[in-house]
Structure formats: C-alpha cells, structure tokens
Scaffold this motif. Sequence first.
Motif, PDB file in Angstrom:
ATOM      1  N   HIS A 198       9.114  14.606 -67.574  1.00 59.43           N
ATOM      2  CA  HIS A 198       8.431  14.709 -66.290  1.00 59.43           C
ATOM      3  C   HIS A 198       7.403  13.624 -66.104  1.00 59.43           C
ATOM      4  N   ARG A 302       9.707  18.638 -55.423  1.00 59.35           N
ATOM      5  CA  ARG A 302       9.319  19.451 -56.600  1.00 59.35           C
ATOM      6  C   ARG A 302       7.950  20.083 -56.329  1.00 59.35           C
ATOM      7  N   ARG A 338      12.193  22.823 -53.492  1.00 55.99           N
ATOM      8  CA  ARG A 338      12.554  23.644 -54.644  1.00 55.99           C
ATOM      9  C   ARG A 338      11.398  24.613 -54.914  1.00 55.99           C
ATOM     10  N   LYS A 346       6.891  22.271 -68.078  1.00 53.88           N
ATOM     11  CA  LYS A 346       6.095  22.140 -66.845  1.00 53.88           C
ATOM     12  C   LYS A 346       5.066  23.260 -66.753  1.00 53.88           C
ATOM     13  N   GLU A 438      21.658  23.705 -63.535  1.00 50.70           N
ATOM     14  CA  GLU A 438      20.950  23.081 -64.656  1.00 50.70           C
ATOM     15  C   GLU A 438      21.321  23.718 -65.986  1.00 50.70           C
ATOM     16  N   GLY A 459      20.925  19.523 -61.313  1.00 53.94           N
ATOM     17  CA  GLY A 459      19.721  19.060 -62.012  1.00 53.94           C
ATOM     18  C   GLY A 459      20.157  18.604 -63.388  1.00 53.94           C
ATOM     19  N   THR A 460      20.638  17.380 -63.429  1.00 47.31           N
ATOM     20  CA  THR A 460      21.293  16.931 -64.664  1.00 47.31           C
ATOM     21  C   THR A 460      20.314  16.631 -65.795  1.00 47.31           C
ATOM     22  N   ASN A 461      19.018  16.504 -65.471  1.00 49.47           N
ATOM     23  CA  ASN A 461      18.064  16.289 -66.575  1.00 49.47           C
ATOM     24  C   ASN A 461      18.091  17.512 -67.484  1.00 49.47           C
ATOM     25  N   ASP A 462      18.057  18.691 -66.850  1.00 48.88           N
ATOM     26  CA  ASP A 462      18.112  19.912 -67.640  1.00 48.88           C
ATOM     27  C   ASP A 462      19.534  20.226 -68.064  1.00 48.88           C
ATOM     28  N   ARG A 472      14.899  17.212 -73.730  1.00 54.11           N
ATOM     29  CA  ARG A 472      14.775  15.968 -72.962  1.00 54.11           C
ATOM     30  C   ARG A 472      13.470  15.228 -73.255  1.00 54.11           C
ATOM     31  N   GLY A 512      19.411  15.002 -60.428  1.00 53.39           N
ATOM     32  CA  GLY A 512      18.838  14.583 -61.712  1.00 53.39           C
ATOM     33  C   GLY A 512      18.735  13.061 -61.759  1.00 53.39           C
TER      34      GLY A 512
HETATM   35  C1  PEP Z   1      16.740  18.192 -63.297  1.00 47.86           C
HETATM   36  O1  PEP Z   1      16.594  19.016 -64.209  1.00 47.86           O
HETATM   37  O2  PEP Z   1      17.645  17.336 -63.285  1.00 47.86           O
HETATM   38  C2  PEP Z   1      15.839  18.194 -62.125  1.00 47.86           C
HETATM   39  C3  PEP Z   1      16.077  17.445 -61.084  1.00 47.86           C
HETATM   40  O3  PEP Z   1      14.727  18.951 -62.220  1.00 47.86           O
HETATM   41  P1  PEP Z   1      13.437  18.547 -63.099  1.00 47.86           P
HETATM   42  O4  PEP Z   1      13.625  17.149 -63.590  1.00 47.86           O
HETATM   43  O5  PEP Z   1      12.259  18.678 -62.207  1.00 47.86           O
HETATM   44  O6  PEP Z   1      13.468  19.573 -64.174  1.00 47.86           O
END
Ligand code: PEP
Length: 559
Positions: A198, A302, A338, A346, A438, A459-462, A472, A512
């Motif tokens: 983040h 966000r 969101r 977070k 996610e 939400g591809t980061n998660d 991550r 993401g």
């Molecule tokens: C994600 O998880 O890809 C996403 C967009 O949400 P965040 O990065 O805020 O967790």
Amino acid sequence: MTDISQKQEVRLQGISICPGIGMGRVHKMDLDILIPQDEIDISQVAAELDRYSRAVETARRRLPEHVAAVHGELSIEAQAIFQVHEAILSDESFHTRVRNRIAAEQKRAEFCLDKEAAALVAAFEAMRDPYLKARNEDIRDMADNLLGILSNRDRSLYRPMARGDAIISRHLHSSSVILAQRVGAGGFASESRALSSHAAILLKGFGLPSVGAVSGLLDVAQEGDRIIVEGTRGLVIVRPSLHTEEEYRQQKRGEQVPVFFPEVMPCRTADGIAVSLRANMENPEQIHLMFANGLDGIGLFRTEFMIAQDGRLPSEDEQYEVYQRVIHEAAGRFVIFRTFDIGADKQWGATRGCAGSNPALGIRGIRRHFLDEMGELRSQLRALLRAGGDRQIGILIPLVTTIDDVQRAKCILDEVGGELKSQGQQLAHRIRMGAMIEVPAAAISVQDILKEVDFISLGTNDLLQYFMAADRDNERVVQYNEPTHSAFLWLLEYIMRQASQIGRAADVAVCGEIASDPRMVPHLLRLGYRAFSITPVATQAVREVIAATRTDHGPGSAP
Ligand code: PEP
Ligand code: MG
C-alpha cells in the motif's frame, strides 16, 4: 563494495514506483545502529548503569520531538504513539531488567537494552490480542530511540524532515509515505522490494517521484546528502556532481505540466479493440489526475485511505461531504467507491487491532463489517446513497469470499436505502453494485457472484498474494508474487472464460496493479480483458502498450 567515505556521485539502479524527478537532501526514515558486543570491566558497570539511566531521562525529555520527527507532528496517530512510548519509558520493571543484565553479563547498555527489547517484542508477538500484538512496533521504536541516544545518533536531533527532502528508507510503510506527503517531500527511495504494498500504491497516488528495490541505498546515502530520485527510470543518484544536478534541474524544468483533457481520451489496441481506462484513487485531491490523463471515471476509490490520513474514522456526515465532492468533481464520469477495506496491512490509528492472529487471513474488508463493525458499513452506505443524488455510482465490496458475502451486503444496502427513504431523505437510486475478486474461492465462483452483482473488479494485488500464498508486503517472498506465473495467468483466463460463458465479459474490470503494469497489459488484453482501472501516473505507459498490442479478439468488449 562502495566506499562511502568517498564523497562522490554514486548511481544506484532500482525499480520505478512513480515517475518524475525528485531532488533534495536525504532524510533517512530508519537508522542503523551498531550494537556493541564487547564485555566491560566490572569497574565500568556503575558508569554503564548511569549512562543507561541518563539515556532514559533524555528519551523522556525529548519524547515529543522524537515522535514529531519520526511520526509527524500533531496527527492523531502521533498522539497515540506518544502515549504508548511514554508508558513504555515509564515502565520501571523493564529498566530494572536492562540494569540487571548490564550488571550480571557485564555488557554495554546498548546490548542489554536490545536483548530486553527483543524479549519484550517476542512476548507481545505471542499475544493473541491483536491490539497488544501490534504494540511490538512501538516497543521497537522506543528501543531504537533509546539506542540512538546511547550511541549519539538520536533521531530527534536529526534535521526534522523538511519540504523538498528526499526520504530514503529500508522498508515501505504507508505511515512513512503519508508523512512524506504531509511535509511536502520531493522524492522517496527505498531498499524495499514490496512494490505492490500500500505504501507503493500511495506513492503513485500522491504522484511522488519514487524508486524501490534500491540495494545498498542506506549504506551509500548519508543524512543530509544531496540526492536525485529519478522515478521514471528507477534510478537514484546520491551526491550528484554539479554537472548531473544541472542536467536534472533542466530536465525537471522541462517536465510536462499535465494537460487537462475535458474529454475522455479513447483507447484502442493495435487491432482496433476499444479498452476502457479508469483511475484508481485514494483521495479527492487526486481527481484532477483523472482529467489530466483523459481517464473515463474512477474505477476504484479506496475510501479507507481517509482513515490513513489522520488515523480516525470519519463520521457519516464527513464521509458524505467527501463522496459528494468526488461525485461532483468527477463531472458526470462514473465513480466506483469501495467500502472500507480495513484489516491486515491496512490498519491505522483507531482502526488498529481488529484483524485477528493471522491478519491477512482474518478479519478484513467486508468480513470486518459483518463480524464486528456492521454499524460502520451501514453509515458508509448511508453516506454513499445520500451523496449519490441523481447520479449513477458504483459501490464495490472488498474481500468477497462467498456468494453469501455478496447477498448479505446487498441486503444491507437495501435496508439502509429503506431507512433513508422512510426518513424522507433523498438518495441515489442508480447504484451499480460490484464485488472485488481478491480471494481464489471467489474467483472460482465467479459465475455465481456475477449473477448477484452488476460488475466485478479483479483486485489482483490480493488475488495474487492469496493464490500464491505469498504476502504482498513481504520482501522475502516477492519472487512468488509474480503475476506472469503460468498458474496465475491460468486463473485470469479462467475468470474471463467463466464470465464470457454467461455473457458477462463486459462486466469484468481489473483494478489491481497488474492493470498498470506494461508487462502484464498485453497478457490481459489477449485473455479478453477490456476494462482497466489504473494508477493515473501509469496512464501514458499503459496507453502506449495497448496501442501496440494486437489481441486475439478475446471474449470481452469495452463497456
Ligand atoms: C487489490 O487487491 O488488487 C486492490 C486493488 O486492492 P488493494 O490494493 O487496495 O488491496
Ligand atoms: Mg485488495
């Protein structure tokens, strides 16, 4: 090995986080203190005990400066940290343990303090109460502060962070980024490789020129050195020569002032397929970036970063003001909000300590609302419905795991809408409800979830961290968090195929960081993805790669 005594220009290659040029003086976020390991003579013990007591006294006296220098002045977060430090510094039993160790082991105060602090951290680490567990950061911070005083590297004596400074750090913490933004830092460089953390997302959101994965940075750069952070190429230049400084000064002058596009700039692949590009955002100050980059709305707002700014949850009315402003300033372009995604990595100020003993797998996102904070979700939905007015808005639910999560969220939205109506309040009636994908289980159930919602956003980061079982934010496992891995590409293909089979490809977006990654965009296009919500600073690079990519005419089409 770089000789740091040479006061000459050193160039270090890292990886770009946010483009742009930052020039200024180095301000180190975390200091390295060498712990002396030597034994002392019995005759020196009294002096060592005295040295420790004086350091504790100094730390107490300088606590306000220390907290302000390290955590920023006046924020609620800083005030809370201040109280915790004060409590730890006044804990006589801790100091007695340090003194006993000095006397028993005949070791230096730094060594004994470090050992006792580590033991205390471990004890807190083992606690089940996540709030107490989270206190170990404060203990470490307090111990580092004391160590700094003992070794004459007191952090509160360092130049306070000044406007235009370039912040350098070992780790990427969102609190450091928020602090950097608050003081008006000119650039940010870090040794950390956690580029989808983040903190990295915030750096892009703030448009702060920044570079990550800069090995050796903290050894090479000294407090107060001149430094250039070349965000675009991912380069950091420590102690630049006059010639280099002048070259970059000129480049900086020539940096393009963002153009304001009153219209959405359409975007097509090399074979003419339309792609929708929206913006990811963390606060209303960034809306101009949507216009400056010709983006077609906000694909991910966000909302939880409102909390990150000052550590407290905004009231329903405060939220209403923010949402209304965002909708108004977006001037008719679609905005997707969101709901608060709090928990795991977070957590700030008042929202700390809610995540459970394994935070990323515990209570976060919509789970937190359902399990503990239903009132918070209700007031957020009320604020959103009120702010929507006669505009169409999107509401996106984070960390959906099962279909039941979506159904419950919809029920609550209906209930809240009913309440508002019965109170005679005007409310948005054109809501598009979305689910974030996610969690792998949600990705597998994508057809069922799509049947319940108007759209989904990946939400591809998660999704990547849960799919690869690799945190991550953990730099040590960053190599697993690799979106080009064939297993992950398979999952992306699976999701789009499932959506296409039920005729819903057009309701799938990716928000993401992979959507902002020129390496990944061609893959996504070929898999049929046609809607991306991106970090605005990446727009030019993403547009270029889209324009250069031919697709196989995948199943999706831009909405
Ligand atoms: C994600 O998880 O890809 C996403 C967009 O949400 P965040 O990065 O805020 O967790
Ligand atoms: Mg996420």
